[in-house]
Design a protein around this motif. Structure first.
Motif, PDB file in Angstrom:
ATOM      1  N   MET A   1      13.494  -3.535  -0.702  1.00 46.04           N
ATOM      2  CA  MET A   1      13.877  -2.512   0.512  1.00 46.04           C
ATOM      3  C   MET A   1      12.927  -3.111   1.509  1.00 46.04           C
ATOM      4  O   MET A   1      13.369  -2.758   2.835  1.00 46.04           O
ATOM      5  CB  MET A   1      13.233  -1.249   0.098  1.00 46.04           C
ATOM      6  N   LYS A   2      11.794  -3.495   1.551  1.00 49.37           N
ATOM      7  CA  LYS A   2      10.749  -4.099   2.272  1.00 49.37           C
ATOM      8  C   LYS A   2      11.680  -5.003   3.525  1.00 49.37           C
ATOM      9  O   LYS A   2      11.432  -5.023   4.545  1.00 49.37           O
ATOM     10  CB  LYS A   2       9.633  -4.549   1.911  1.00 49.37           C
ATOM     11  N   ALA A   3      12.293  -6.082   2.811  1.00 42.27           N
ATOM     12  CA  ALA A   3      13.076  -7.010   3.211  1.00 42.27           C
ATOM     13  C   ALA A   3      14.041  -6.668   4.189  1.00 42.27           C
ATOM     14  O   ALA A   3      14.540  -7.037   5.487  1.00 42.27           O
ATOM     15  CB  ALA A   3      13.671  -8.179   2.391  1.00 42.27           C
ATOM     16  N   VAL A   4      14.821  -5.493   3.680  1.00 46.46           N
ATOM     17  CA  VAL A   4      16.010  -4.784   4.498  1.00 46.46           C
ATOM     18  C   VAL A   4      15.298  -4.340   5.579  1.00 46.46           C
ATOM     19  O   VAL A   4      15.938  -4.303   6.852  1.00 46.46           O
ATOM     20  CB  VAL A   4      16.763  -3.936   3.757  1.00 46.46           C
ATOM     21  N   LEU A   5      14.249  -3.424   5.740  1.00 50.37           N
ATOM     22  CA  LEU A   5      13.670  -2.717   6.701  1.00 50.37           C
ATOM     23  C   LEU A   5      13.238  -3.691   7.989  1.00 50.37           C
ATOM     24  O   LEU A   5      13.369  -3.361   8.933  1.00 50.37           O
ATOM     25  CB  LEU A   5      12.534  -2.025   6.161  1.00 50.37           C
ATOM     26  N   LEU A   6      12.630  -5.021   7.249  1.00 47.51           N
ATOM     27  CA  LEU A   6      12.038  -5.905   8.339  1.00 47.51           C
ATOM     28  C   LEU A   6      13.366  -6.346   9.351  1.00 47.51           C
ATOM     29  O   LEU A   6      13.211  -6.626  10.160  1.00 47.51           O
ATOM     30  CB  LEU A   6      11.444  -7.045   7.513  1.00 47.51           C
ATOM     31  N   SER A   7      14.251  -6.772   8.478  1.00 48.26           N
ATOM     32  CA  SER A   7      15.592  -7.118   9.038  1.00 48.26           C
ATOM     33  C   SER A   7      16.212  -6.330  10.062  1.00 48.26           C
ATOM     34  O   SER A   7      16.661  -6.513  11.276  1.00 48.26           O
ATOM     35  CB  SER A   7      16.792  -7.819   8.152  1.00 48.26           C
ATOM     36  N   LEU A   8      16.000  -5.030   9.913  1.00 51.80           N
ATOM     37  CA  LEU A   8      16.459  -3.964  10.700  1.00 51.80           C
ATOM     38  C   LEU A   8      15.809  -3.849  11.997  1.00 51.80           C
ATOM     39  O   LEU A   8      15.866  -3.702  13.122  1.00 51.80           O
ATOM     40  CB  LEU A   8      16.344  -2.548  10.132  1.00 51.80           C
ATOM     41  N   TRP A   9      14.270  -3.930  11.931  1.00 47.96           N
ATOM     42  CA  TRP A   9      13.558  -3.975  12.795  1.00 47.96           C
ATOM     43  C   TRP A   9      13.717  -5.355  13.780  1.00 47.96           C
ATOM     44  O   TRP A   9      13.661  -5.114  14.759  1.00 47.96           O
ATOM     45  CB  TRP A   9      11.974  -3.992  12.333  1.00 47.96           C
ATOM     46  N   GLN A  10      13.920  -6.420  13.252  1.00 42.13           N
ATOM     47  CA  GLN A  10      14.075  -7.419  13.968  1.00 42.13           C
ATOM     48  C   GLN A  10      15.500  -7.196  14.886  1.00 42.13           C
ATOM     49  O   GLN A  10      15.543  -7.837  16.035  1.00 42.13           O
ATOM     50  CB  GLN A  10      14.205  -8.878  13.076  1.00 42.13           C
ATOM     51  N   TYR A  11      16.264  -6.559  14.434  1.00 44.76           N
ATOM     52  CA  TYR A  11      17.489  -6.333  15.024  1.00 44.76           C
ATOM     53  C   TYR A  11      17.491  -4.843  15.977  1.00 44.76           C
ATOM     54  O   TYR A  11      18.554  -4.281  16.036  1.00 44.76           O
ATOM     55  CB  TYR A  11      18.829  -6.315  14.415  1.00 44.76           C
ATOM     56  N   ARG A  12      16.209  -4.455  15.998  1.00 43.69           N
ATOM     57  CA  ARG A  12      16.179  -2.924  16.743  1.00 43.69           C
ATOM     58  C   ARG A  12      16.879  -2.976  18.125  1.00 43.69           C
ATOM     59  O   ARG A  12      17.408  -2.048  18.481  1.00 43.69           O
ATOM     60  CB  ARG A  12      14.741  -2.672  16.672  1.00 43.69           C
ATOM     61  N   HIS A  13      16.556  -4.082  18.817  1.00 42.29           N
ATOM     62  CA  HIS A  13      17.308  -4.013  20.123  1.00 42.29           C
ATOM     63  C   HIS A  13      18.900  -4.348  20.162  1.00 42.29           C
ATOM     64  O   HIS A  13      19.648  -3.340  20.934  1.00 42.29           O
ATOM     65  CB  HIS A  13      16.734  -5.420  20.924  1.00 42.29           C
ATOM     66  N   PHE A  14      19.523  -4.573  19.161  1.00 42.15           N
ATOM     67  CA  PHE A  14      20.812  -4.728  19.089  1.00 42.15           C
ATOM     68  C   PHE A  14      21.343  -3.383  18.614  1.00 42.15           C
ATOM     69  O   PHE A  14      22.357  -2.834  19.211  1.00 42.15           O
ATOM     70  CB  PHE A  14      21.055  -5.815  17.719  1.00 42.15           C
ATOM     71  N   ILE A  15      20.460  -2.711  17.869  1.00 39.86           N
ATOM     72  CA  ILE A  15      20.965  -1.312  17.348  1.00 39.86           C
ATOM     73  C   ILE A  15      20.929  -0.326  18.750  1.00 39.86           C
ATOM     74  O   ILE A  15      21.948   0.478  18.781  1.00 39.86           O
ATOM     75  CB  ILE A  15      20.060  -0.792  16.463  1.00 39.86           C
ATOM     76  N   TRP A  16      19.779  -0.412  19.345  1.00 44.89           N
ATOM     77  CA  TRP A  16      19.743   0.531  20.472  1.00 44.89           C
ATOM     78  C   TRP A  16      20.796   0.127  21.690  1.00 44.89           C
ATOM     79  O   TRP A  16      21.255   0.770  22.326  1.00 44.89           O
ATOM     80  CB  TRP A  16      18.324   0.348  21.180  1.00 44.89           C
ATOM     81  N   SER A  17      21.184  -1.172  22.063  1.00 47.24           N
ATOM     82  CA  SER A  17      22.050  -1.593  22.672  1.00 47.24           C
ATOM     83  C   SER A  17      23.564  -1.121  22.497  1.00 47.24           C
ATOM     84  O   SER A  17      24.217  -0.903  23.113  1.00 47.24           O
ATOM     85  CB  SER A  17      21.899  -3.204  23.144  1.00 47.24           C
ATOM     86  N   SER A  18      23.583  -1.136  21.172  1.00 50.36           N
ATOM     87  CA  SER A  18      24.800  -0.748  20.551  1.00 50.36           C
ATOM     88  C   SER A  18      25.213   0.648  20.823  1.00 50.36           C
ATOM     89  O   SER A  18      26.246   1.137  21.332  1.00 50.36           O
ATOM     90  CB  SER A  18      25.030  -1.310  19.323  1.00 50.36           C
TER      91      SER A  18
END
Length: 264
Positions: A1-18
């Motif tokens: 789960m930690k790896a998933v959360l880290l990957s989501l954090w790395q793509y936080r700008h992609f999430i917000w821009s979407s």
């Protein structure tokens, strides 16, 4: 789960821009643009308030306020609307974005987060519109309103966890999406949004208490109408269910994500 959360954090700008792109696309070529994000929920809240308080004159016992039932209904509808929007969109999100998933490499769990973020913004705007209507009826905010973020968090955790599981199942069996439309309608009427739980016969009240959405909706109704804080003991089970389902959804997503694109 930690790896998933880290990957989501790395793509936080992609999430917000979407999320921003989704809202921009919704109001493209509109003269008023994002102003409709406030006008639509404000109109909906006003219609509910006027019809229920002025036309139907529906009342709640022990509350000397003709707008009490309108406030009760709008509070419950706000809570249920957040839950239902996340569930409905999460159930079809992987199918809706199937072309994107096949062409672009990114954490697939970003898609439900985009849906959840968009639903949360809609919800906040609806609450702002409801607050304006409440002021019109002389129903002033109280300190109990500060508990609403807790209700939002629990509803989002519950809806997000359930939505991811349903979204995955819907990829492998499209019947899931059709069935959930019926289930949500039944679930709505098993949740005290339109009616008071005290008005139900005892045999039905016992069944309603098994509904995990009931105490979450009550957070909104108690805070917005009665100005009271929730009973901590009543939130214990919903908190455990929401948190457990949220964590479980991450686990099952990791197990199924490898076959997700192939199934699409």
């Amino acid at each position: 789960m930690k790896a998933v959360l880290l990957s989501l954090w790395q793509y936080r700008h992609f999430i917000w821009s979407s999320i921003r792109a989704e809202f921009a696309g919704r109001f493209a070529r509109s003269k008023l643009g994002a102003l409709w994000m406030i006008l639509n929920p404000l109109a909906q809240a006003t219609i509910f308030a006027v019809v229920l308080s002025e036309v139907l004159v529906t009342k709640i016992a022990n509350i000397d306020n003709k707008a009490a039932y309108a406030i009760y209904l709008m509070a419950g509808m706000a809570a249920w609307g957040l839950f239902a929007e996340i569930i409905n969109r999460s159930t079809t999100v992987f199918i809706d974005y199937s072309n994107t998933l096949k062409k672009i490499s990114f954490p697939r769990l970003c898609l439900p987060l985009i849906v959840g973020g968009s639903a949360l913004i809609n919800h906040l705007l609806l609450l702002a519109a409801i607050a304006v209507v409440f002021l019109f009826f002389g129903h002033l905010p109280t300190l109990a309103w500060l508990v609403l973020p807790l209700g939002m968090i629990l509803i989002v955790l519950f809806a997000f966890g359930l939505g991811i599981i349903l979204g995955l199942l819907n990829v492998f069996s499209r019947d899931v999406g059709q069935v959930m439309g019926i289930v949500l309608q039944l679930w709505f009427w098993f949740t005290p949004v339109v009616y008071l739980i005290d008005s139900m016969p005892p045999r039905f009240a016992a069944i309603l208490k098994l509904n995990p959405m009931m105490p979450l909706v009550r957070i909104y109704q108690n805070a917005l109408l009665y100005g009271t804080l929730p009973n901590i003991s009543s939130l214990l089970i919903p908190t455990l269910v929401s948190s457990g389902l949220f964590v479980f959804s991450f686990w099952i997503f990791r197990r199924a994500s490898a076959d997700l694109v192939d199934a699409l």
